[in-house]
Enzyme design. Sequence first.
Site, short mmCIF file in Angstrom:
data_model
loop_
_atom_site.label_atom_id
_atom_site.label_comp_id
_atom_site.label_asym_id
_atom_site.label_seq_id
_atom_site.Cartn_x
_atom_site.Cartn_y
_atom_site.Cartn_z
N GLU A 1 56.78 42.36 -34.29
CA GLU A 1 56.13 40.79 -33.64
C GLU A 1 54.95 40.89 -32.89
OE1 GLU A 1 60.63 38.68 -33.37
OE2 GLU A 1 60.15 40.04 -32.04
N CYS A 2 53.72 40.33 -33.14
CA CYS A 2 52.67 40.09 -32.05
C CYS A 2 52.35 41.31 -31.44
CB CYS A 2 53.20 39.35 -30.61
SG CYS A 2 51.78 38.33 -29.81
N GLY A 3 52.43 42.04 -30.28
CA GLY A 3 52.01 43.29 -29.75
C GLY A 3 52.32 44.26 -30.75
#
Length: 464
Positions: free
Chosen positions: A334-336
Amino acid sequence: MNPLRLPRLVVTGLSGGAGKTINSLGLTRAWVEDGRTVAPFKKGPDYIDAMWLGLAARRPASNIDPFFMSDDTMRAVLHDRALGCDVAVIEGNRGLFDGMDVEGSCSTASVARALEAPVLLSLDCTKMTRTAAAVVAGVANFEQGVRIGGVILNRTAGERHRAILRSAIEQYTDVPVLGALPKISPDPIPERHMGLVSNREYAGQEDILANLARIMRENTDLDRIWSMACSAPTPTLPVPALWPAPAPEPDVIIGYVRDDALWFYYEENLEALRRAGARLVKLSLVDDAPWPTIHGLYLGGGFPETLAARLSANTAGRERVRALADAGLPLYAECGGFMYLGKSVTFEGKDHPMAGVLDIRTVFEPRPQGLGYSEAVVDRENPFHPLGARLVGHEFHYSRCVADGAEQPTTVLDVVRGTGTIAGRDGIVRDNVFAGYMHIHALGAPWWAPHFVAAARRFRDEGA
């Protein structure tokens, strides 16, 4: 499940930056110092405020939000996480009545109403005197089912200012003034591009929290605030069990990276994986320490950009993640974590090579590229989310995704609300890898953990 008699209150303000975080942290730590066990909660999709609340309470904080959860689920989270505690402190987000639409759906007020919790209002009184009474009166009478139990006056200029504010509010409203804080300079918890500076980037957090507790002791009536929390009624509706089935014996191992680069995880996501049959092991990407055998890997969000040089320098770690992905290991990012799986991260004009699992790169921009609630429909097969499922989550990122291969990456999510990764889509899939900008909450996607663990079992048994 029988409802519990639980003292509780919601700490909120009229807008972001009104001082509710300082009030909630200071109040929480002051009560902890008095020997009370505080269950901390953060309304909305947020990791940094929740981390600070957990530090103040000396126990992990949980997030609750109507976009991810029904009212019953929010009550279940509250009572499950507050079991054995003396009081629950729920910090709101944005303004009390601010939601997704003109009706205020998913607002802090809707949470207070669902949890039948009195509201402690944080009021920024900068350059304001008698008008404060009009504001408090308007807030107190704006929405049925939301009870304003008291107000704390923030950023007051001196004794004369505080006296006028207090007299006006007490004369024109029925809302008691439970404290008046002076202007605090410098800000004890500075802000950065994604909200508050995290405790991992700011030394001396214990001193900060002790100072906030002192400020609350010296400028608020803690006994009256405690009485306000105790005025919360016993819930009038039954509270369902958050985890109705006992956790099985774990039979697969799922690693999750929790270090200074990646640490955005909802506690319920980790618990959901355990309840689905996983034993979790904590890992790091910023050093080259050996990893144990794992059957799945979870990469949460965080700030990989601030440690991009260290992540890039750990060549062994990047090669290990790429080799695991090539071997078919189920990997959810997720994301990072998604950014780490790309070919590079460009931050402040410099390119930092990453794991190279996906044919994308991410580039930081000066303004947010995705911010707020997100929603998508699963329209292609993948190991983690069933076809046709409606996925709700949130995005908060300053980076944008750029395709960096001969073909566009395969995506499985049609974004209905939000930005996504490429061309209005999210959820880039390669073999058993799923990665994108959307953060999910396991209680809003109850299939996610069982699917993840099932994929891990297949990998353990079949090697792919």
